[in-house]
Design an enzyme around this catalytic site. Sequence first.
Site, PDB file in Angstrom:
ATOM      1  N   ILE A 104       0.809  -1.212   0.000  1.00 56.10           N
ATOM      2  CA  ILE A 104       0.000   0.000   0.000  1.00 56.10           C
ATOM      3  C   ILE A 104       0.851   1.275   0.000  1.00 56.10           C
ATOM      4  O   ILE A 104       0.300   2.375  -0.030  1.00 56.10           O
ATOM      5  CB  ILE A 104      -1.007   0.009   1.173  1.00 56.10           C
ATOM      6  CG1 ILE A 104      -0.375  -0.409   2.490  1.00 56.10           C
ATOM      7  CG2 ILE A 104      -2.156  -0.941   0.848  1.00 56.10           C
ATOM      8  CD1 ILE A 104       0.383   0.625   3.212  1.00 56.10           C
ATOM      9  N   THR A 107       3.310  -5.560  21.135  1.00 56.68           N
ATOM     10  CA  THR A 107       3.279  -6.262  19.860  1.00 56.68           C
ATOM     11  C   THR A 107       4.695  -6.671  19.513  1.00 56.68           C
ATOM     12  O   THR A 107       5.641  -6.352  20.238  1.00 56.68           O
ATOM     13  CB  THR A 107       2.728  -5.354  18.737  1.00 56.68           C
ATOM     14  OG1 THR A 107       3.678  -4.312  18.472  1.00 56.68           O
ATOM     15  CG2 THR A 107       1.391  -4.727  19.129  1.00 56.68           C
ATOM     16  N   ASN A 129      -2.591   1.502   9.424  1.00 61.22           N
ATOM     17  CA  ASN A 129      -1.876   0.933  10.560  1.00 61.22           C
ATOM     18  C   ASN A 129      -0.529   0.311  10.184  1.00 61.22           C
ATOM     19  O   ASN A 129       0.323   0.111  11.039  1.00 61.22           O
ATOM     20  CB  ASN A 129      -2.775  -0.133  11.215  1.00 61.22           C
ATOM     21  CG  ASN A 129      -2.048  -0.962  12.244  1.00 61.22           C
ATOM     22  OD1 ASN A 129      -1.810  -0.525  13.360  1.00 61.22           O
ATOM     23  ND2 ASN A 129      -1.673  -2.187  11.870  1.00 61.22           N
ATOM     24  N   TYR A 159      11.669   6.566  12.753  1.00 62.49           N
ATOM     25  CA  TYR A 159      10.301   6.226  13.144  1.00 62.49           C
ATOM     26  C   TYR A 159       9.588   7.433  13.764  1.00 62.49           C
ATOM     27  O   TYR A 159       8.430   7.725  13.441  1.00 62.49           O
ATOM     28  CB  TYR A 159      10.346   5.055  14.120  1.00 62.49           C
ATOM     29  CG  TYR A 159       9.015   4.585  14.634  1.00 62.49           C
ATOM     30  CD1 TYR A 159       8.134   3.891  13.808  1.00 62.49           C
ATOM     31  CD2 TYR A 159       8.648   4.788  15.965  1.00 62.49           C
ATOM     32  CE1 TYR A 159       6.911   3.431  14.295  1.00 62.49           C
ATOM     33  CE2 TYR A 159       7.436   4.329  16.464  1.00 62.49           C
ATOM     34  CZ  TYR A 159       6.579   3.658  15.624  1.00 62.49           C
ATOM     35  OH  TYR A 159       5.372   3.203  16.105  1.00 62.49           O
ATOM     36  N   LYS A 179       6.251   9.200  12.274  1.00 62.16           N
ATOM     37  CA  LYS A 179       5.019   9.255  13.055  1.00 62.16           C
ATOM     38  C   LYS A 179       4.589  10.693  13.338  1.00 62.16           C
ATOM     39  O   LYS A 179       3.387  10.977  13.445  1.00 62.16           O
ATOM     40  CB  LYS A 179       5.197   8.471  14.356  1.00 62.16           C
ATOM     41  CG  LYS A 179       5.240   6.956  14.158  1.00 62.16           C
ATOM     42  CD  LYS A 179       3.990   6.449  13.458  1.00 62.16           C
ATOM     43  CE  LYS A 179       3.884   4.935  13.456  1.00 62.16           C
ATOM     44  NZ  LYS A 179       2.672   4.466  12.740  1.00 62.16           N
TER      45      LYS A 179
END
Length: 293
Positions: A74, A205, A100, A171, A175
């Site tokens: 994507i 996670t 996500n 990161y 974000k």
Amino acid sequence: MTGICAERVVVVTGAGRGLGRAHALAFAAEGARVVVNDLGAGLDGAGASAGPAQEVVDEIRAAGGEAVAHSGDIATGEGAASLVAAALETWGRLDTLVNNAGFLRDRMLVNLDEDDWDAVMRVHGRGHFLPLKHAAAHWRAEAKAGRPVAARIINTTSGAGLLGSVGQGNYAAAKAAIIGLTLVAAAELGRYGVQVNAIAPAARTRMTEETFAGLTALPEDVSPLVVWLGSAAGEGVTGRVFEAEAGRITVMEGWRPGPTADKGGRWKPSEAGDAVRKLLADAEIPQPVHGAR
């Protein structure tokens, strides 16, 4: 199936594992028909497999829900377009997009390679922008055709994007960019019936188990907020960032003007420095960067 998302068609990216999987299952439990997207890559973005997305689809169907798998990339225009097409060709509509998908390539800044920077910015930046763009184009066309739209987009930022995180410069930058994208999208797309919000989840996670070893909150603890934001029940809530961890939900308040000094003309460097010292004495102390000592 009944629930607050009954009859809604929901796309969730990065839904093969972790937070995305929890979101997809929670939407299905509330009656949504779900497009489960996952490239099936490793933690660093390497490799690909259709298995993770299909496993979640099978789980939803076994529980009596409706779902289809999408394993495209994507972060490409073709992959994002086919993601939206998967919803439209299967069920004839799209109501909610949950962005996500992502991965990590953690390094201290002096050790961070250009490829590590580009790869993380690509999956989080383009991986949010392109699905949003293609979904928004569909909803704009619907609105212009006179068909009512009650669409929702939920983007995924992070505490790293809000405060920074040592060892995660790429990161954190990606974000933080997602927050800016969320605010602009909410402002631009509201006229077409599209609401856009972001969440900063804290959950254990495979992405967080090493960086935040003490984190025990579960992905399933975050999903109820995402489902509500993605439902028609969230009418009127847009342009917001929420932090979610276990049973706690916080509305995050962004940059606001603090103490100000206005000379009415150009400062000399020494004068500017004196003014800044006085202003900082009256300003709130920033929250610390994650991992800072």
